[in-house]
Every structure is written in C-alpha cells, then in structure tokens.
Design an enzyme around this catalytic site. Sequence first.
Site, PDB file in Angstrom:
ATOM      1  N   LYS A  15     -27.486  11.406  -8.510  1.00  0.00           N
ATOM      2  CA  LYS A  15     -26.078  11.082  -8.790  1.00  0.00           C
ATOM      3  C   LYS A  15     -25.608  11.724 -10.096  1.00  0.00           C
ATOM      4  O   LYS A  15     -24.557  12.351 -10.152  1.00  0.00           O
ATOM      5  CB  LYS A  15     -25.882   9.554  -8.875  1.00  0.00           C
ATOM      6  N   ARG A  90     -22.832  -1.527  -8.489  1.00  0.00           N
ATOM      7  CA  ARG A  90     -24.216  -1.686  -8.023  1.00  0.00           C
ATOM      8  C   ARG A  90     -24.429  -3.018  -7.328  1.00  0.00           C
ATOM      9  O   ARG A  90     -25.553  -3.306  -6.922  1.00  0.00           O
ATOM     10  CB  ARG A  90     -25.157  -1.608  -9.220  1.00  0.00           C
ATOM     11  N   ARG A 129     -38.363  13.169 -14.657  1.00  0.00           N
ATOM     12  CA  ARG A 129     -37.039  13.421 -15.229  1.00  0.00           C
ATOM     13  C   ARG A 129     -37.111  13.538 -16.749  1.00  0.00           C
ATOM     14  O   ARG A 129     -37.834  12.801 -17.407  1.00  0.00           O
ATOM     15  CB  ARG A 129     -36.090  12.269 -14.851  1.00  0.00           C
ATOM     16  N   ARG A 162     -36.942   8.850 -20.466  1.00  0.00           N
ATOM     17  CA  ARG A 162     -36.393   7.508 -20.606  1.00  0.00           C
ATOM     18  C   ARG A 162     -37.505   6.475 -20.449  1.00  0.00           C
ATOM     19  O   ARG A 162     -38.385   6.644 -19.610  1.00  0.00           O
ATOM     20  CB  ARG A 162     -35.324   7.271 -19.529  1.00  0.00           C
ATOM     21  N   ARG A 173     -37.070  -0.700 -10.273  1.00  0.00           N
ATOM     22  CA  ARG A 173     -35.687  -0.217 -10.115  1.00  0.00           C
ATOM     23  C   ARG A 173     -35.379   0.105  -8.657  1.00  0.00           C
ATOM     24  O   ARG A 173     -34.275  -0.141  -8.185  1.00  0.00           O
ATOM     25  CB  ARG A 173     -35.453   1.001 -11.009  1.00  0.00           C
TER      26      ARG A 173
HETATM   27  P1  ADP Z   1     -29.727   9.515 -10.515  1.00  0.00           P
HETATM   28  O1  ADP Z   1     -28.577   9.748 -11.455  1.00  0.00           O
HETATM   29  O2  ADP Z   1     -29.276   9.275  -9.098  1.00  0.00           O
HETATM   30  O3  ADP Z   1     -30.680   8.471 -10.983  1.00  0.00           O
HETATM   31  P2  ADP Z   1     -30.621  12.164 -11.417  1.00  0.00           P
HETATM   32  O4  ADP Z   1     -29.429  13.020 -11.190  1.00  0.00           O
HETATM   33  O5  ADP Z   1     -30.921  11.769 -12.815  1.00  0.00           O
HETATM   34  O6  ADP Z   1     -30.572  10.850 -10.440  1.00  0.00           O
HETATM   35  O7  ADP Z   1     -31.881  12.917 -10.778  1.00  0.00           O
HETATM   36  C1  ADP Z   1     -33.189  12.351 -10.856  1.00  0.00           C
HETATM   37  C2  ADP Z   1     -34.201  13.468 -11.075  1.00  0.00           C
HETATM   38  O8  ADP Z   1     -34.287  14.288  -9.907  1.00  0.00           O
HETATM   39  C3  ADP Z   1     -33.862  14.420 -12.235  1.00  0.00           C
HETATM   40  O9  ADP Z   1     -35.052  14.796 -12.872  1.00  0.00           O
HETATM   41  C4  ADP Z   1     -33.193  15.616 -11.539  1.00  0.00           C
HETATM   42  O10 ADP Z   1     -33.381  16.831 -12.269  1.00  0.00           O
HETATM   43  C5  ADP Z   1     -33.935  15.653 -10.212  1.00  0.00           C
HETATM   44  N1  ADP Z   1     -33.090  16.097  -9.087  1.00  0.00           N
HETATM   45  C6  ADP Z   1     -31.775  15.790  -8.876  1.00  0.00           C
HETATM   46  N2  ADP Z   1     -31.345  16.344  -7.717  1.00  0.00           N
HETATM   47  C7  ADP Z   1     -32.414  16.999  -7.170  1.00  0.00           C
HETATM   48  C8  ADP Z   1     -32.617  17.764  -5.970  1.00  0.00           C
HETATM   49  N3  ADP Z   1     -31.627  17.959  -5.092  1.00  0.00           N
HETATM   50  N4  ADP Z   1     -33.848  18.292  -5.755  1.00  0.00           N
HETATM   51  C9  ADP Z   1     -34.866  18.077  -6.648  1.00  0.00           C
HETATM   52  N5  ADP Z   1     -34.736  17.368  -7.781  1.00  0.00           N
HETATM   53  C10 ADP Z   1     -33.531  16.826  -8.050  1.00  0.00           C
HETATM   54  P1  AMP Z   2     -28.977   4.493 -14.587  1.00  0.00           P
HETATM   55  O1  AMP Z   2     -28.750   5.370 -15.772  1.00  0.00           O
HETATM   56  O2  AMP Z   2     -27.855   4.522 -13.602  1.00  0.00           O
HETATM   57  O3  AMP Z   2     -30.329   4.747 -13.945  1.00  0.00           O
HETATM   58  O4  AMP Z   2     -29.007   2.994 -15.142  1.00  0.00           O
HETATM   59  C1  AMP Z   2     -29.986   2.580 -16.077  1.00  0.00           C
HETATM   60  C2  AMP Z   2     -29.981   1.064 -16.209  1.00  0.00           C
HETATM   61  O5  AMP Z   2     -28.736   0.615 -16.739  1.00  0.00           O
HETATM   62  C3  AMP Z   2     -30.153   0.271 -14.909  1.00  0.00           C
HETATM   63  O6  AMP Z   2     -31.513   0.143 -14.525  1.00  0.00           O
HETATM   64  C4  AMP Z   2     -29.525  -1.068 -15.311  1.00  0.00           C
HETATM   65  O7  AMP Z   2     -30.398  -1.833 -16.130  1.00  0.00           O
HETATM   66  C5  AMP Z   2     -28.344  -0.631 -16.168  1.00  0.00           C
HETATM   67  N1  AMP Z   2     -27.140  -0.395 -15.321  1.00  0.00           N
HETATM   68  C6  AMP Z   2     -26.511   0.791 -15.112  1.00  0.00           C
HETATM   69  N2  AMP Z   2     -25.448   0.636 -14.319  1.00  0.00           N
HETATM   70  C7  AMP Z   2     -25.400  -0.694 -14.006  1.00  0.00           C
HETATM   71  C8  AMP Z   2     -24.544  -1.499 -13.191  1.00  0.00           C
HETATM   72  N3  AMP Z   2     -23.503  -0.954 -12.515  1.00  0.00           N
HETATM   73  N4  AMP Z   2     -24.799  -2.823 -13.113  1.00  0.00           N
HETATM   74  C9  AMP Z   2     -25.822  -3.372 -13.780  1.00  0.00           C
HETATM   75  N5  AMP Z   2     -26.680  -2.692 -14.539  1.00  0.00           N
HETATM   76  C10 AMP Z   2     -26.474  -1.351 -14.660  1.00  0.00           C
END
Ligand code: ADP
Ligand code: AMP
Length: 216
Positions: A15, A90, A129, A162, A173
Amino acid sequence: MPKYIVLLGPPGAGKGTQAQLVAEKLGLAHISSGDIFRENLKAQTALGTLAQSYMTKGDLVPDDVTIAMIRERLQRADCAAGALLDGFPRTPAQADALAAMLADLGGDVKCVPLISVPAEVLVERLTGRMSCRAAGHVYHVMYNPPKVAGICDEDGSELYQRDDDKPETVKNRIAVYERQTAPLIAYYTARGLLVEIDGTQPIDRVAEDLLAAVTR
Ligand code: ADP
Ligand code: AMP
C-alpha cells in the site's frame, strides 16, 4: 468535489509503496496513518506515546484516537482535491467514521482497491522491508533495494528496520488484519467500491493496474 481513495490490503501488500508512486500522479494527498503515528512517536507527542504501546505489539491503536487524528488531517489544505488513504480505515467503525467525515467535507469514497497478496509472501516482504528515517520511503532488501545500501534514494536519509517488522510482531499484525480489517472487504464490496488487484506482480505492474482501477 474532492475525491477519496482507500487502499486496502494486509500489512506488506504494498500500500505504501503504491501510494508513494501514484498519489502525485492522481493529484491526491497521501495519508498514511502509520506514518503519522511514527512521526508523533519521533516527536514524542502525547499521541505518539499513546500509540507506541499498541504499535510495538502490532495491535491497532484505539478507534477514537485514530479517527480524531485522521479527521484533523483530512481538513488540511493539501487535501482540497482529496486523498489517497493508506492504512485507514482498518475497522468497520473507522470506515463508518470516514463516511461521515467525508460527507461533512462534501465528498465520498470513490474506489477501494484491494491489493491482494497471500499470507506466506507477506512475512518475507515485511521482514525484508527497510524504511527511511526522514519521510518513510519504503524499500526491500531483495525486491526493491536502494541504489546505495542503507541510504534512501529520495532524500539521502538512513534506512532502518521498523521495530514492528521483526518476525514475532509481523505474525500478530497479519492476525490482527484477518480479524479486524478483513471484514472491510465485505463492507466495501457491498457498497460496490471494491476492486481487487494482484499484488504479487512486480511493483510497476501493480501501479499500472491501480491507476487503471482508480481512473476508470
Ligand atoms: P504496506 O504499506 O502495505 O504495509 P509496503 O508498501 O511497505 O506495504 O511494502 C512492504 C514491503 O514489500 C516493502 O519492503 C516493499 O519494498 C515490498 N514490496 C512492495 N510491493 C512489492 C511488490 N509488488 N513486489 C515485491 N515486493 C514489494
Ligand atoms: P502501518 O504503517 O500501516 O503498517 O501501521 C503501523 C501500526 O500503526 C499498526 O500496526 C497500528 O498499530 C498503527 N495503525 C496504523 N493505522 C492504524 C489504524 N487505521 N487504526 C489503528 N491503528 C493503526
């Protein structure tokens, strides 16, 4: 009329990666609830302190706190044309609150792309990541490495893992997503807004599908 898009998908689906690629092209503000919590944590605000205990366990921050934070964010000037929401809502309560907020702002959710990735792929994505300290730009040690190891291509800041991307927290998660967020798939399907996108494709292909889905 402002346009709002909700990016849905499990943690690690891509995302944030996609939002960073397409928000500007769409002329929308990118709102990442996770990034806002992390900024507050860094700045040691009361909100950051409250959120930390939930985030380190991989649990959701309570709805009332999260909803108030997003309500304030959506009222800022950069959201005049709308926003691409990444990580919010969420829970069904957050989705109901969003609908009410957007009605007040004279808009509504136009489309909900669901980035689908099977659970077994998510663990590898999250544990590999790397995120940038300055602005949350996202990389992956194997799938999307920076040009120089440990340094953000965009702003030269340090890349770090992270705390909640450690394997123990990642499992919780994903379970929290299944239990609390996955019901939003039915919620937005019932409203005719859900479009499923294959998130296992390479990053640029996912971006193409996403742009096609939201500009239909
Ligand atoms: P989210 O925001 O949904 O948690 P991220 O955008 O942070 O996910 O992506 C999670 C991990 O996967 C990151 O390390 C990113 O570089 C990698 N990633 C994202 N999209 C792809 C893809 N299409 N193929 C392979 N790796 C990906
Ligand atoms: P993310 O960066 O989206 O992976 O979110 C990291 C963490 O932030 C999550 O595991 C939650 O603890 C908190 N968080 C982010 N967005 C929300 C949401 N919409 N509602 C509740 N907690 C959230």
